[in-house]
Design a protein around this motif. Structure first.
Motif, mmCIF file in Angstrom:
data_model
loop_
_atom_site.group_PDB
_atom_site.id
_atom_site.type_symbol
_atom_site.label_atom_id
_atom_site.label_comp_id
_atom_site.label_asym_id
_atom_site.label_seq_id
_atom_site.Cartn_x
_atom_site.Cartn_y
_atom_site.Cartn_z
ATOM 1 N N THR A 72 0.820 -1.220 -0.126
ATOM 2 C CA THR A 72 -0.196 0.035 -0.009
ATOM 3 C C THR A 72 0.926 1.283 0.018
ATOM 4 O O THR A 72 1.799 1.342 0.904
ATOM 5 N N ILE A 73 0.623 2.036 -0.990
ATOM 6 C CA ILE A 73 1.492 3.157 -1.219
ATOM 7 C C ILE A 73 0.688 4.542 -0.808
ATOM 8 O O ILE A 73 -0.192 4.819 -1.700
ATOM 9 N N ARG A 74 0.969 5.354 0.083
ATOM 10 C CA ARG A 74 0.130 6.590 0.507
ATOM 11 C C ARG A 74 1.136 7.692 0.383
ATOM 12 O O ARG A 74 2.361 7.560 1.064
ATOM 13 N N ARG A 75 0.550 8.954 -0.044
ATOM 14 C CA ARG A 75 1.407 10.159 -0.267
ATOM 15 C C ARG A 75 0.600 11.123 0.473
ATOM 16 O O ARG A 75 -0.402 11.543 -0.070
ATOM 17 N N ALA A 76 1.335 11.954 1.476
ATOM 18 C CA ALA A 76 0.306 13.162 1.837
ATOM 19 C C ALA A 76 1.284 14.169 1.622
ATOM 20 O O ALA A 76 2.570 14.312 1.669
ATOM 21 N N ARG A 77 0.461 15.237 1.178
ATOM 22 C CA ARG A 77 1.100 16.747 0.717
ATOM 23 C C ARG A 77 0.760 17.646 1.701
ATOM 24 O O ARG A 77 -0.554 18.042 1.586
ATOM 25 N N ILE A 78 1.825 18.286 2.284
ATOM 26 C CA ILE A 78 1.196 19.524 3.044
ATOM 27 C C ILE A 78 1.490 20.675 2.373
ATOM 28 O O ILE A 78 2.605 21.001 1.813
ATOM 29 N N VAL A 79 0.624 21.410 2.041
ATOM 30 C CA VAL A 79 0.790 22.585 1.198
ATOM 31 C C VAL A 79 0.171 23.705 1.644
ATOM 32 O O VAL A 79 -0.643 24.035 2.399
ATOM 33 N N SER A 80 0.827 25.156 1.367
ATOM 34 C CA SER A 80 0.154 26.219 1.669
ATOM 35 C C SER A 80 -0.758 26.667 0.869
ATOM 36 O O SER A 80 -0.974 26.089 -0.374
ATOM 37 N N GLU A 81 -1.587 27.516 1.240
ATOM 38 C CA GLU A 81 -2.639 27.881 0.399
ATOM 39 C C GLU A 81 -2.954 29.616 0.499
ATOM 40 O O GLU A 81 -2.686 29.883 1.639
ATOM 41 N N PRO A 82 -3.103 30.288 -0.556
ATOM 42 C CA PRO A 82 -2.981 29.680 -1.949
ATOM 43 C C PRO A 82 -1.976 29.094 -2.248
ATOM 44 O O PRO A 82 -0.454 29.297 -1.721
ATOM 45 N N VAL A 83 -2.009 27.837 -3.051
ATOM 46 C CA VAL A 83 -0.817 26.985 -3.432
ATOM 47 C C VAL A 83 0.255 27.903 -4.542
ATOM 48 O O VAL A 83 -0.100 28.684 -5.073
ATOM 49 N N SER A 84 1.370 27.162 -4.463
ATOM 50 C CA SER A 84 2.309 27.691 -5.405
ATOM 51 C C SER A 84 2.161 27.266 -6.832
ATOM 52 O O SER A 84 1.363 26.286 -7.012
ATOM 53 N N GLU A 85 2.811 27.869 -7.542
ATOM 54 C CA GLU A 85 2.689 27.483 -9.110
ATOM 55 C C GLU A 85 3.189 25.967 -8.976
ATOM 56 O O GLU A 85 2.466 25.098 -9.680
ATOM 57 N N TYR A 86 4.201 25.540 -8.358
ATOM 58 C CA TYR A 86 4.831 24.331 -8.664
ATOM 59 C C TYR A 86 3.761 23.117 -7.970
ATOM 60 O O TYR A 86 3.609 21.993 -8.438
ATOM 61 N N THR A 87 3.247 23.621 -6.784
ATOM 62 C CA THR A 87 1.862 22.800 -6.209
ATOM 63 C C THR A 87 0.952 22.756 -7.011
ATOM 64 O O THR A 87 0.347 21.624 -7.337
ATOM 65 N N ARG A 88 0.579 23.370 -7.964
ATOM 66 C CA ARG A 88 -0.424 23.378 -8.797
ATOM 67 C C ARG A 88 -0.090 22.298 -9.988
ATOM 68 O O ARG A 88 -0.906 21.749 -10.515
ATOM 69 N N GLU A 102 -0.917 4.716 -6.277
ATOM 70 C CA GLU A 102 -0.722 5.359 -5.015
ATOM 71 C C GLU A 102 -1.968 6.063 -4.678
ATOM 72 O O GLU A 102 -2.978 6.448 -5.259
ATOM 73 N N HIS A 103 -2.169 6.299 -3.109
ATOM 74 C CA HIS A 103 -3.342 7.003 -2.691
ATOM 75 C C HIS A 103 -2.747 8.204 -2.295
ATOM 76 O O HIS A 103 -1.679 8.459 -1.485
ATOM 77 N N VAL A 104 -3.334 9.286 -2.734
ATOM 78 C CA VAL A 104 -2.550 10.755 -2.307
ATOM 79 C C VAL A 104 -3.707 11.590 -1.769
ATOM 80 O O VAL A 104 -4.850 11.388 -2.025
ATOM 81 N N ARG A 105 -3.138 12.368 -0.753
ATOM 82 C CA ARG A 105 -4.085 13.138 -0.154
ATOM 83 C C ARG A 105 -3.351 14.450 0.088
ATOM 84 O O ARG A 105 -1.987 14.601 0.171
ATOM 85 N N TRP A 106 -4.049 15.665 0.431
ATOM 86 C CA TRP A 106 -3.582 16.915 0.464
ATOM 87 C C TRP A 106 -4.079 17.622 1.923
ATOM 88 O O TRP A 106 -5.227 17.423 2.087
ATOM 89 N N LEU A 107 -3.024 18.187 2.351
ATOM 90 C CA LEU A 107 -3.380 18.783 3.866
ATOM 91 C C LEU A 107 -3.061 20.266 3.702
ATOM 92 O O LEU A 107 -1.667 20.418 3.731
#
Length: 176
Positions: A72-88, A102-107
């Motif tokens: 099981t592969i999980r990825r969590a991304r902690i991101v600033s909002e508004p998001v950076s261009e790279y995060t977009r 992968e299972h991906v979530r955003w925080l």
């Protein structure tokens, strides 16, 4: 570090039997603004999800192989909002990670303020081995570091699970 600890990411994932989790906490990683995938994206190019051959790459094969073995592969991304261009850019291309298994979530970062997080991004393999990902201030990779230190493993496992529990699944996250 013991000599029996795998050294490459491929070896780490190939040796994984149950789970691999990845916590990303940076808003920007080193990218080439002039050429390559990020530059193409900035110029308006978007992958067609239906044209798998055009966006599939070796990394996705590695993930698919591991998922096929039951990892099981999980990825969590902690991101600033508004998001950076790279995060977009990451967000627009996350469908490839999901397609590979992968299972991906955003925080949003403001929802992570009271979480105890390690100082670096990491992968945790089978809850026993950590690969830290070190980056310079400009986002350039400064190389990985692997440890089986029980305190580091516990910190990463607890941090990941706390972030994962608060994070929004990719298909439900609305980029801001």
């Amino acid at each position: 570090m013991p000599s029996n600890v795998p050294q490459t990411f491929r070896e780490l994932l190939d040796g994984c039997a149950q789970s691999a989790v990845h916590l990303e906490m940076r808003d920007v990683y080193a990218v080439d603004y002039e050429q390559g995938p990020f530059a193409d994206w900035r110029a308006g190019f978007r992958h067609n999800p239906a044209d798998r051959a055009s966006w599939w790459r070796p990394w996705l094969d590695v993930v698919t192989e591991a998922a096929g073995r039951g990892v099981t592969i999980r990825r969590a991304r902690i991101v600033s909002e508004p998001v950076s261009e790279y995060t977009r850019y990451l967000y627009d291309n996350t469908f490839t990670n999901v397609a590979a298994g992968e299972h991906v979530r955003w925080l949003p970062r403001r929802r992570a303020s009271d979480l105890a997080l390690p100082g670096n991004d990491f992968w945790l393999f089978d809850g026993r081995l950590v690969q830290w990902n070190h980056f310079g201030g400009d986002g350039s990779s400064q190389g990985p570091e692997v440890t089986e230190n029980p305190a580091a493993v516990k910190l990463c496992a607890d941090a990941f699970e706390a972030a994962w529990a608060r994070a929004t699944p990719h298909e439900q996250y609305e980029i801001r």
